[in-house]
Each structure stands twice: as C-alpha cells, then as structure tokens.
Design a protein around this motif. Structure first.
Motif, PDB file in Angstrom:
ATOM      1  N   SER A   1       0.811  -1.088   0.047  1.00  0.00           N
ATOM      2  CA  SER A   1       0.079  -0.152   0.253  1.00  0.00           C
ATOM      3  C   SER A   1       0.851   1.262  -0.023  1.00  0.00           C
ATOM      4  O   SER A   1       0.437   2.320  -0.300  1.00  0.00           O
ATOM      5  CB  SER A   1      -0.870   0.092   1.232  1.00  0.00           C
ATOM      6  OG  SER A   1      -0.290   0.049   2.224  1.00  0.00           O
ATOM      7  N   THR A   2       1.985   1.070   0.417  1.00  0.00           N
ATOM      8  CA  THR A   2       3.113   2.158   0.441  1.00  0.00           C
ATOM      9  C   THR A   2       3.861   2.573  -0.769  1.00  0.00           C
ATOM     10  O   THR A   2       4.668   3.520  -0.989  1.00  0.00           O
ATOM     11  CB  THR A   2       4.031   2.019   1.647  1.00  0.00           C
ATOM     12  OG1 THR A   2       4.700   0.833   1.364  1.00  0.00           O
ATOM     13  CG2 THR A   2       3.301   2.191   2.908  1.00  0.00           C
ATOM     14  N   GLN A   3       3.364   1.476  -1.683  1.00  0.00           N
ATOM     15  CA  GLN A   3       3.894   1.736  -3.023  1.00  0.00           C
ATOM     16  C   GLN A   3       3.244   1.669  -4.145  1.00  0.00           C
ATOM     17  O   GLN A   3       3.458   0.782  -5.182  1.00  0.00           O
ATOM     18  CB  GLN A   3       5.181   0.359  -3.119  1.00  0.00           C
ATOM     19  CG  GLN A   3       6.302   0.256  -2.109  1.00  0.00           C
ATOM     20  CD  GLN A   3       7.212   1.761  -2.217  1.00  0.00           C
ATOM     21  OE1 GLN A   3       7.407   2.230  -3.072  1.00  0.00           O
ATOM     22  NE2 GLN A   3       7.764   2.225  -1.118  1.00  0.00           N
ATOM     23  N   LYS A   4       2.091   2.483  -4.095  1.00  0.00           N
ATOM     24  CA  LYS A   4       1.444   2.472  -5.283  1.00  0.00           C
ATOM     25  C   LYS A   4       1.843   2.730  -6.674  1.00  0.00           C
ATOM     26  O   LYS A   4       1.134   2.433  -7.773  1.00  0.00           O
ATOM     27  CB  LYS A   4       0.261   3.571  -4.974  1.00  0.00           C
ATOM     28  CG  LYS A   4      -0.607   3.307  -3.651  1.00  0.00           C
ATOM     29  CD  LYS A   4      -1.453   2.039  -3.736  1.00  0.00           C
ATOM     30  CE  LYS A   4      -2.290   1.971  -2.717  1.00  0.00           C
ATOM     31  NZ  LYS A   4      -2.958   0.483  -2.775  1.00  0.00           N
ATOM     32  N   GLU A   5       3.030   3.412  -6.553  1.00  0.00           N
ATOM     33  CA  GLU A   5       3.618   3.815  -8.003  1.00  0.00           C
ATOM     34  C   GLU A   5       4.621   2.810  -8.565  1.00  0.00           C
ATOM     35  O   GLU A   5       5.050   2.991  -9.711  1.00  0.00           O
ATOM     36  CB  GLU A   5       4.072   5.278  -7.888  1.00  0.00           C
ATOM     37  CG  GLU A   5       3.177   6.273  -7.664  1.00  0.00           C
ATOM     38  CD  GLU A   5       1.911   6.331  -8.576  1.00  0.00           C
ATOM     39  OE1 GLU A   5       2.155   6.177  -9.831  1.00  0.00           O
ATOM     40  OE2 GLU A   5       0.861   6.556  -7.843  1.00  0.00           O
ATOM     41  N   LEU A   6       4.883   1.703  -7.966  1.00  0.00           N
ATOM     42  CA  LEU A   6       5.950   0.719  -8.250  1.00  0.00           C
ATOM     43  C   LEU A   6       5.649   0.277  -9.645  1.00  0.00           C
ATOM     44  O   LEU A   6       6.640   0.032 -10.281  1.00  0.00           O
ATOM     45  CB  LEU A   6       5.993  -0.479  -7.336  1.00  0.00           C
ATOM     46  CG  LEU A   6       6.896  -1.549  -7.584  1.00  0.00           C
ATOM     47  CD1 LEU A   6       8.208  -1.070  -7.411  1.00  0.00           C
ATOM     48  CD2 LEU A   6       6.567  -2.829  -6.533  1.00  0.00           C
ATOM     49  N   PHE A   7       4.424  -0.031 -10.080  1.00  0.00           N
ATOM     50  CA  PHE A   7       4.004  -0.632 -11.392  1.00  0.00           C
ATOM     51  C   PHE A   7       3.705   0.600 -12.243  1.00  0.00           C
ATOM     52  O   PHE A   7       3.156   0.395 -13.438  1.00  0.00           O
ATOM     53  CB  PHE A   7       3.112  -1.531 -11.296  1.00  0.00           C
ATOM     54  CG  PHE A   7       3.331  -2.994 -10.498  1.00  0.00           C
ATOM     55  CD1 PHE A   7       4.731  -3.200 -10.549  1.00  0.00           C
ATOM     56  CD2 PHE A   7       2.395  -3.411  -9.918  1.00  0.00           C
ATOM     57  CE1 PHE A   7       5.038  -4.309  -9.725  1.00  0.00           C
ATOM     58  CE2 PHE A   7       2.696  -4.775  -9.110  1.00  0.00           C
ATOM     59  CZ  PHE A   7       4.075  -4.908  -8.908  1.00  0.00           C
ATOM     60  N   GLY A   8       3.521   1.798 -11.839  1.00  0.00           N
ATOM     61  CA  GLY A   8       2.962   3.013 -12.714  1.00  0.00           C
ATOM     62  C   GLY A   8       1.519   2.725 -12.854  1.00  0.00           C
ATOM     63  O   GLY A   8       1.063   3.477 -13.472  1.00  0.00           O
ATOM     64  N   LYS A   9       0.788   2.127 -12.051  1.00  0.00           N
ATOM     65  CA  LYS A   9      -0.623   1.974 -11.890  1.00  0.00           C
ATOM     66  C   LYS A   9      -0.988   2.036 -10.621  1.00  0.00           C
ATOM     67  O   LYS A   9      -0.510   1.608  -9.509  1.00  0.00           O
ATOM     68  CB  LYS A   9      -0.941   0.343 -12.795  1.00  0.00           C
ATOM     69  CG  LYS A   9      -0.214   0.056 -13.889  1.00  0.00           C
ATOM     70  CD  LYS A   9      -0.927   0.770 -14.817  1.00  0.00           C
ATOM     71  CE  LYS A   9      -0.378   0.324 -16.285  1.00  0.00           C
ATOM     72  NZ  LYS A   9      -0.747   1.090 -17.572  1.00  0.00           N
ATOM     73  N   THR A  10      -2.283   2.221 -10.459  1.00  0.00           N
ATOM     74  CA  THR A  10      -3.019   2.266  -9.344  1.00  0.00           C
ATOM     75  C   THR A  10      -3.779   0.860  -9.193  1.00  0.00           C
ATOM     76  O   THR A  10      -4.201   0.244  -9.891  1.00  0.00           O
ATOM     77  CB  THR A  10      -3.984   3.448  -9.170  1.00  0.00           C
ATOM     78  OG1 THR A  10      -4.861   3.150 -10.320  1.00  0.00           O
ATOM     79  CG2 THR A  10      -3.488   4.695  -9.247  1.00  0.00           C
ATOM     80  N   THR A  11      -4.097   0.422  -7.785  1.00  0.00           N
ATOM     81  CA  THR A  11      -4.329  -0.774  -7.672  1.00  0.00           C
ATOM     82  C   THR A  11      -5.814  -0.761  -8.003  1.00  0.00           C
ATOM     83  O   THR A  11      -6.621   0.248  -7.742  1.00  0.00           O
ATOM     84  CB  THR A  11      -4.627  -1.208  -6.195  1.00  0.00           C
ATOM     85  OG1 THR A  11      -3.001  -1.186  -5.722  1.00  0.00           O
ATOM     86  CG2 THR A  11      -4.959  -2.427  -5.856  1.00  0.00           C
ATOM     87  N   PHE A  12      -6.402  -1.681  -9.052  1.00  0.00           N
ATOM     88  CA  PHE A  12      -7.858  -1.554  -9.413  1.00  0.00           C
ATOM     89  C   PHE A  12      -8.808  -2.378  -8.399  1.00  0.00           C
ATOM     90  O   PHE A  12      -8.025  -3.147  -7.422  1.00  0.00           O
ATOM     91  CB  PHE A  12      -7.799  -2.452 -10.805  1.00  0.00           C
ATOM     92  CG  PHE A  12      -7.406  -3.704 -10.930  1.00  0.00           C
ATOM     93  CD1 PHE A  12      -8.014  -4.805 -10.588  1.00  0.00           C
ATOM     94  CD2 PHE A  12      -6.069  -3.712 -11.460  1.00  0.00           C
ATOM     95  CE1 PHE A  12      -7.482  -5.894 -10.602  1.00  0.00           C
ATOM     96  CE2 PHE A  12      -5.204  -5.231 -11.470  1.00  0.00           C
ATOM     97  CZ  PHE A  12      -6.210  -6.289 -11.035  1.00  0.00           C
ATOM     98  N   GLY A  13      -9.851  -2.005  -8.103  1.00  0.00           N
ATOM     99  CA  GLY A  13     -10.882  -2.501  -7.322  1.00  0.00           C
ATOM    100  C   GLY A  13     -11.362  -3.759  -7.911  1.00  0.00           C
ATOM    101  O   GLY A  13     -11.153  -4.299  -8.822  1.00  0.00           O
ATOM    102  N   ALA A  14     -11.770  -4.663  -6.932  1.00  0.00           N
ATOM    103  CA  ALA A  14     -12.508  -5.856  -7.160  1.00  0.00           C
ATOM    104  C   ALA A  14     -14.054  -5.661  -7.196  1.00  0.00           C
ATOM    105  O   ALA A  14     -14.659  -4.962  -6.367  1.00  0.00           O
ATOM    106  CB  ALA A  14     -12.297  -6.953  -6.111  1.00  0.00           C
ATOM    107  N   ARG A  15     -14.813  -6.635  -7.961  1.00  0.00           N
ATOM    108  CA  ARG A  15     -15.868  -6.722  -8.130  1.00  0.00           C
ATOM    109  C   ARG A  15     -16.861  -7.762  -7.540  1.00  0.00           C
ATOM    110  O   ARG A  15     -16.451  -9.057  -7.388  1.00  0.00           O
ATOM    111  CB  ARG A  15     -16.511  -6.508  -9.647  1.00  0.00           C
ATOM    112  CG  ARG A  15     -16.170  -5.143 -10.052  1.00  0.00           C
ATOM    113  CD  ARG A  15     -16.614  -4.941 -11.816  1.00  0.00           C
ATOM    114  NE  ARG A  15     -17.986  -4.927 -11.620  1.00  0.00           N
ATOM    115  CZ  ARG A  15     -18.792  -4.925 -12.602  1.00  0.00           C
ATOM    116  NH1 ARG A  15     -18.333  -4.833 -13.652  1.00  0.00           N
ATOM    117  NH2 ARG A  15     -20.194  -4.729 -12.639  1.00  0.00           N
TER     118      ARG A  15
END
Length: 370
Positions: free
Chosen positions: A356-370
């Motif tokens: 959670s502290t490395q949101k930019e590691l992949f250059g993407k924001t974590t997507f939500g689950a449905r």
C-alpha cells in the motif's frame, strides 16, 4: 531519480533500467534442446523487474557443451525448442531477451555440478574436447585436442549460425562468452594457450581468434541489435590473463563495434585464488569502463538494492547483472524499485500485489474488485 532505474540505450535496444538477469547454466536440456524446466525458469525471471534477461550459456555445437545437459542452438531442433518459451515471454513480459553464445572448449564433457562436475571419460559417454592447446584444465583429466585450421573455422562458423538462429527467434541482443575458462577465454589466457602460430604467444595473437569470432557474429547479427562480450578480468593466477590485458582486449572490441563488456573473473585454472567480498569485481568493471570507454556490466556478490544503486550512480558500471540473488529472490527488481522509488513493468494480474505504501511501483493504481 534512481540511477539504477534510469533508462539506457545499447545500439537500437532501449532498456528501462540498468538491471540484467545474468546468464545462468541450468544443465537441464535434452540433447541441447530447451524443455519445460527452461519454460518455467525463463518465464519466471522475465518477470523479475530486470530490463533484460540473458538466456544461459547456449552452446554452438554439441562438443562445445560443458555437460550433457547444457543448452544449445546448433540445429533446427534446438531452435524450435526455444520458440514456445520465447513466445510466452513476449506475451507476458516487456523485458528484453538476450542470449549468451558459448563454447566450453577443454572444460566440456563434464558431469552436472550436482553429479560432482568432474570430467566424463570417453568410455562413460564423454566426448573429445578441443582447445587452443592440448593442455588439460586440471591434473588427471584427459587433454583436449589442439584445434587446427579446420576446427577454428568450424567453430567460428558455428557461432555465426547460432547468431542467425537467435535472430530468427527474435532475440534482442547477444553476449559472447569469453570468460570463466571456456574456449574464447582459453585463447586469451597464456595459461591455456601455448600455441606457436598466429593465435598464440603475444597478446595480439592470443586475442586474434576471439576477435575473429566477434567480428563474424557482429556481421551476422542485425546492425540495430547489440552484441556484448563477457570477459574474465583476471585469472587470479600469477602469469595469467590480467586486467591490463582485459583493457587492451576491450579496446579492440570497441573498435569492432562491441556494445558492452560484461566483466567477471576467474575460471581458467583450478589454482586461482579469488579475493571474495561484496561487489569484489566492481573495480574491474570500473577500470575497463574508464580505459576503454565502453558500457560495462558488473557482476559478483551484488545483492542489495542500495549497493547496486551506488555502483551505477557513481559511474563504476553502467549496469548490474544478478545471478544467484535472482534465483533466491525472483522479484528482486520489484523490491529494488520499491526501495529506491523506481518503477518496473509487471503483468496486470499482479498489479494488486504492490504494498500500500508503493502505489507507483508498477506505474498503475490498484484496481478494485467486483
């Protein structure tokens, strides 16, 4: 900005960071052909976060293998075996894929390391090895056959054929294995090369055949794709190959269009006395870089992200290559990026794995689950 996670361009190949997965022999091929082990191994490390993965020493003829289990690229069967592996890598990874072309010379016909690693006698399924001179690697081993003119031509042409096959496979870069006591290193070192013709004696003569092989491979591989060379900077034996000679060799390679020098050491003699320690080979890479003006890759006990960062940031080397550490931590590049504030490429299936502290590691924001 992290130096380790800054881009670098090698000829026409653009890399997003300065990390390479070093070529690591797996001793697991079937008559030179890659199999399901290689599929797993290569695909796993192509997702390490390194910008470039280098396929293990890939031998250019059957008697050029270190062991019966070594990888090869000398016919249609060995070429075809790599196709599905590389197709999978391209589907899931953005890493560049290099290949190290090699010939074991007198260190061939050996058991796998976990089987003891000793020479296999002819009567037990071994083969006659070849070398610059008929000098055994160590006492008690059967001597190699000294290469004649026809043998030198055959092996040079085998390197060229493997380079063309590698290009057909879509390999992005090649590295010639001129280190660790294998054939090209055997020509360079006065410990293993006692020839009295144009390929032995003076450093100019001992460099001649490795340079001929490089020139032939460079001419056969597309002009926009880079070709580098791995060298042993020293034999760690008095009277052997040393840093001064390595620099002279690197300068000659630069004149012939080499794109990098991958600087390791040792391997040509069991009498070597290596001074081990963290980053113990970095000074060799630094000296070659400064004297030859070629991009250098450094290897050897590089394990920590900040250690690698300091090497690149200080200009001691242009890239780092990790081997055993990558096997132990196949996501080393991710962890280094998280620590240094760099970004890595990862498949979308893994985007939610970042802390959670490395949101930019992949250059993407974590997507939500449905």
């Amino acid at each position: 900005m992290s130096a380790l996670f800054s881009p670098i361009k090698l000829r026409g190949l653009e890399l997003a960071n300065r990390i390479m997965v070093s070529p690591m022999c797996q001793y697991s091929a079937d008559n030179g052909a890659a199999n399901d082990w290689h599929f797993t191994h290569i695909n796993m490390l192509a997702l390490s976060g390194a910008a470039m993965f280098c396929i293990e020493a890939t031998h250019v003829e059957p008697i050029g293998r270190i062991t019966p289990g070594c990888l090869g690229l000398w016919d249609d069967a060995t070429e075809s075996a790599l196709k599905p592996i590389l197709a999978s890598v391209r589907k899931h990874s953005k890493a560049a894929v290099a290949m190290q072309l090699a010939h074991a010379g007198r260190k061939g016909s050996s058991h796998r390391p976990w089987e003891g690693g000793q020479q296999i006698p002819l009567a037990q399924g071994g083969w006659q090895t070849v070398a610059p001179s008929a000098i055994s690697h160590k006492e008690g081993e059967a001597p190699p056959a000294a290469l004649d003119a026809a043998g030198l031509t055959r092996i040079r042409d085998a390197f060229v054929d493997a380079a063309r096959r590698a290009d057909r496979l879509g390999i992005d870069a090649l590295e010639l294995h001129g280190a660790h006591g294998y054939l090209l290193h055997q020509f360079l070192s006065p410990l293993s090369n006692h020839r009295t013709d144009q390929y032995g004696g003076s450093i100019e003569n001992r460099m001649r055949y490795p340079l001929e092989v490089f020139e032939a491979v460079r001419a056969a591989f597309p002009a926009d794709k880079p070709v580098g060379v791995r060298v042993s900077a020293t034999d760690w034996v008095d009277g052997g190959w040393d840093l001064e000679q390595t620099i002279a060799f690197a300068q000659e390679l630069k004149r012939r269009g080499a794109d990098w020098i991958d600087v390791s050491s040792g391997g040509v003699s069991p009498l070597q006395k290596i001074a081990l320690g963290p980053g113990y080979q970095v000074p060799f890479a630094q000296a070659v870089k400064q004297a030859a003006g070629l991009p250098t890759i450094t290897v050897g006990l590089i394990t920590e992200a900040r250690q690698a960062e300091e090497i690149v940031a200080s200009g001691k080397a242009d890239m780092v290559a990790l081997a055993r550490r990558m096997l132990y931590d196949p996501r080393w590049g991710w962890h280094a990026g998280a620590e240094l504030g760099g970004q890595v490429s990862a498949p979308p299936q893994y985007w939610r794995s970042q802390p959670s502290t490395q949101k930019e590691l992949f250059g993407k924001t974590t997507f939500g689950a449905r």
